[in-house]
Scaffold this motif. Structure first.
Motif, mmCIF file in Angstrom:
data_model
loop_
_atom_site.group_PDB
_atom_site.id
_atom_site.type_symbol
_atom_site.label_atom_id
_atom_site.label_comp_id
_atom_site.label_asym_id
_atom_site.label_seq_id
_atom_site.Cartn_x
_atom_site.Cartn_y
_atom_site.Cartn_z
ATOM 1 N N GLY A 140 8.247 7.800 -1.943
ATOM 2 C CA GLY A 140 8.267 6.588 -3.258
ATOM 3 C C GLY A 140 8.202 5.209 -2.693
ATOM 4 N N SER A 141 8.661 4.902 -1.496
ATOM 5 C CA SER A 141 8.545 3.289 -1.101
ATOM 6 C C SER A 141 7.001 3.180 -0.964
ATOM 7 C CB SER A 141 9.475 3.146 0.194
ATOM 8 O OG SER A 141 8.759 3.112 1.353
ATOM 9 N N ALA A 142 6.406 3.945 -0.258
ATOM 10 C CA ALA A 142 4.802 3.684 0.183
ATOM 11 C C ALA A 142 4.214 3.415 -1.349
ATOM 12 C CB ALA A 142 4.416 5.055 0.799
ATOM 13 N N LEU A 143 4.405 4.418 -2.243
ATOM 14 C CA LEU A 143 3.711 4.512 -3.483
ATOM 15 C C LEU A 143 4.071 2.880 -4.181
ATOM 16 C CD1 LEU A 143 3.817 7.897 -4.887
ATOM 17 C CD2 LEU A 143 1.860 6.845 -3.996
ATOM 18 N N GLY A 144 5.506 2.525 -3.953
ATOM 19 C CA GLY A 144 5.899 1.403 -4.642
ATOM 20 C C GLY A 144 5.294 0.121 -3.879
#
Ligand SMILES: NC(=O)c1ccc[n+]([C@@H]2O[C@H](COP(=O)([O-])OP(=O)(O)OC[C@H]3O[C@@H](n4cnc5c(N)ncnc54)[C@H](OP(=O)(O)O)[C@@H]3O)[C@@H](O)[C@H]2O)c1
Length: 278
Positions: free
Chosen positions: A33-37
């Protein structure tokens, strides 16, 4: 920011992705999730990592459109025949809760590998649209040449260990002229190559970090992608920003001159590797 893309007749993919092994469960979901963000659009998982459900959940919760994400999975070497390979891939799609993946790889060759049978499974999965592209991982040069000569499946990618201390020139001499992307795994040498004074010196000159230097060296090569693993958003952002670092010819020469014989991933079931070129 997003990573530059590599485009060949067989695929188009962001050159920098997130490696997800050995993250699992909530940690893995949060990291995806953080990477996609942050702008990552390429996620690397595998049946064996035990995290496909978490990766799928992270993608679903991200709000990023599925067609904007390049998702890779791999089938483990204990499925050396087409039927078992196809069944394992169907289970991977279920765990990921995905109708398709962007890239499906044979994770490792095994002595029991029935190469024509597994390549036929890859070709069928590709033709059915369940994997937009297919390829292999951990194949040494003789086996890769054999797979290409059989011409059963449209091999678009080879994923292997590659970093500033393992150049994989023998394999690049096959993949680059053939228009096959080489995806570097363990591109940071598990973090262990980052203390090297040559990397530290180049990083200091650019106001960059040794990890960014290690990744920029890989991304400077034609048709090479990399999937560094990072749990924290800070390291993910640091790694993604490596795509903006332009190394000089002098930097590249200094990195090319480092020994290229350091292998971090060498399990007892590994094939006989190509010897590093001097
Ligand atoms: N096809 C295959 O057989 C195969 C085999 C191995 C790996 N892979 C894939 O390749 C991915 C990456 O390989 P890997 O995990 O072996 O090794 P890696 O990416 O070279 O190194 C990961 C290690 O580097 C640390 N790190 C990440 N960013 C950093 C930074 N900016 N500065 C300093 N340290 C940093 C990570 O720390 P944190 O703990 O903070 O995250 C972790 O300890 C895997 O996750 C997997 O997706 C594929």
């Amino acid at each position: 920011m997003s990573a530059p893309r590599l485009t060949t007749p067989r695929l188009t993919m962001p050159a920098l992705g997130l490696g997800t092994w050995p993250m699992k469960g909530r940690d893995c979901e949060a990291a995806v999730g953080s990477a996609l963000g942050l702008g990552y659009r390429h996620i690397d998982t595998a049946e064996m990592y035990g995290n496909e459900e978490a990766v799928g959940a992270g993608i679903a919760a991200s709000g990023v459109a599925r067609e904007d994400i390049f998702l890779t999975t791999k089938i483990w070497h204990d499925k050396p025949e087409g039927a078992a390979f196809r069944a394992a891939f169907a289970a991977s799609l279920e765990r990921l809760k995905q109708p398709y993946v962007d890239l499906l790889l044979v994770h490792w060759p095994s002595p029991a590998l029935n190469l024509p049978s597994v390549l036929t499974a890859l070709a069928e999965i590709h033709a059915a649209g369940l994997a937009r592209a297919v390829g292999v991982s951990n194949f040494p040069s003789a086996l890769l040449r054999q797979a290409l000569a059989l011409d059963i499946a449209p091999i678009a990618c080879l994923q292997v260990e590659q970093h500033v201390m393992l150049g994989q020139q023998t394999l690049l001499d096959i993949t680059q002229p053939a228009g096959i992307v080489m995806t570097s795994y363990t591109p940071l040498g598990k973090g262990e190559v980052l203390e090297h004074p040559v990397l530290r010196g180049i990083a200091a000159r650019h106001g960059a970090t040794p990890a960014q230097v290690a990744l920029a060296w890989l991304l400077a090569k034609p048709l090479v992608a990399a999937v560094p693993k990072a749990q924290s958003a800070a390291r993910q952002a640091e790694n993604l920003a490596a795509a903006r670092l332009a190394l000089s010819a002098e930097d590249l020469a200094a990195l090319a001159a480092l020994p290229k014989n350091r292998r971090f991933v060498n399990p007892d079931f590994a094939p006989a590797w190509d010897l590093p070129l001097a």
